[in-house]
Scaffold this active site. Sequence first.
Site, short mmCIF file in Angstrom:
data_model
loop_
_atom_site.label_atom_id
_atom_site.label_comp_id
_atom_site.label_asym_id
_atom_site.label_seq_id
_atom_site.Cartn_x
_atom_site.Cartn_y
_atom_site.Cartn_z
N ASP A 149 0.83 -1.21 0.00
CA ASP A 149 0.00 0.00 0.00
C ASP A 149 0.86 1.26 0.00
OD1 ASP A 149 -1.98 1.87 0.28
OD2 ASP A 149 -2.68 1.19 2.23
N ASP A 161 -2.00 5.48 -5.97
CA ASP A 161 -2.09 4.68 -4.74
C ASP A 161 -2.36 3.22 -5.08
OD1 ASP A 161 -2.43 3.73 -2.19
OD2 ASP A 161 -4.44 4.58 -1.93
#
Length: 476
Positions: free
Chosen positions: A52, A241
């Site tokens: 992440d 992201d």
Amino acid sequence: MFRVLAATVALCWSLKTSREGETCAPLKNHGSYSAVEIGIGTPRQSFDLVADTGSSNVIVTHCACQQTNCFGYSTPCFTGANRSSTFHIPLGEDGEPESLALEFGSGVIFGVLGTDVVSLGSTAAVMNRSLVLMYDHELDASITDFEGIFGLGLPYDDVGFEKSSWLTTAAIDRFSMCFTGFEEDGVLRLNYGEAKESKMKSVGKYHWGLNFNGISIGQETQEVLFCDGQTASSRCGIIPDSGTTLMLGPSQQILELFSSLCDMWPRCQKAYAEFNRTQKDEFTLGGALGDWLKHALSKWGLPTISSPFAPDPKTQVKLDKRRHFEGLLKSCQSWGASDTAALDKELPTIYWHLAGAEGEKQILEMPPSSYVVAMGYAEQVACLPFFGEYEYVTAQNGPIWILGSAVFYDYVVQYDLSSSSISFSDSPCGHCAGAPSAVSGVPLLKLARKRRGNGQRLRRQEGKVRMPHWDTQRPL
């Protein structure tokens, strides 16, 4: 204390050898996210953690979770005190472990701060009072087999953490991420060679962020729809992201995008023109899929956002065009979007215009088969735009977009901590050493087009999507 000191000394040789070359790790494709195998403790306990770039924390499910039945007996969990010789939980002034609650799009994670060795391949670092041990949660019930999060976000000092980032603790200068195929493993590389592409300096303080100069449709030279940056009110930001599934933007700009896509799609143009002439739809707008589609969409777990639009005539036109655009996509099986080649022939390509803090620019090309996905089986198949609504407005950078997982399938996204910069390359994603690599020499975008031209099946998204949950009161 002795155990932690011993681990730190033993770690020096590991760090020295790992910096001599690149560390490569496969990214296991789980559909809504990709995970990387991380080792924690001495001896090493292995976990598949969500890779992440939107978070800087390392979070692992502790076996205390089993006592609260937070993920059931089948989920791997970390055992510290009686299995890891380097494990330690510091105590606060009150003699208790330091606890915290972290909010994510899927709910809240409750944990305590601990110390232990965290390793990726041959690269390791002692996370001192910064390893988050999850002992309970209030996550969405549809999430299963969650082992934790491996944060690759922009490092920053946060209250309660001495060093919240594994990247800085392990002295990582650069890393890159790419997803090879929709059903294949991707690649995470640490300390890769210098990027050949122009780097764009991050404008973010808390996130890997860039200036967003809008989207153009059909050709990159077309006028952008919004966020042209010509005035203070038209500034926008964007965050690439890996931990977010969809591409997310403000509801007003999503409306502008979908209505403009209808204008540039001949099938949608014709359907809307006929509706405008007769006030009657010639097709079902996906209505024939009925309750099945409603149930399928509920699995995505998208938040409901109340419409902020005033019912003025111009807005109503855009709403009608958006309805036709989404409706035609839902009915894609009826007009022959059976594979990626057919979809790319039907809809226009979109172009993302990005810029760094010092004016560096890059345009990313995204074909329809990257921004449209399918769900369903046999006679019941619907296509959906891979976008969602997310309201995050900052004083300095304006509305913020999230460039989610789709971009990692077409580009190698490169992050440079030494210069706090980001770049996008269509060079081959490749594989880690020892893995099969029949297409290692083919650039990602060209590989995607080659597969689409061969009639590759549409990308699927059946399960729950991962949404960001950041403090939207903070700047970018």
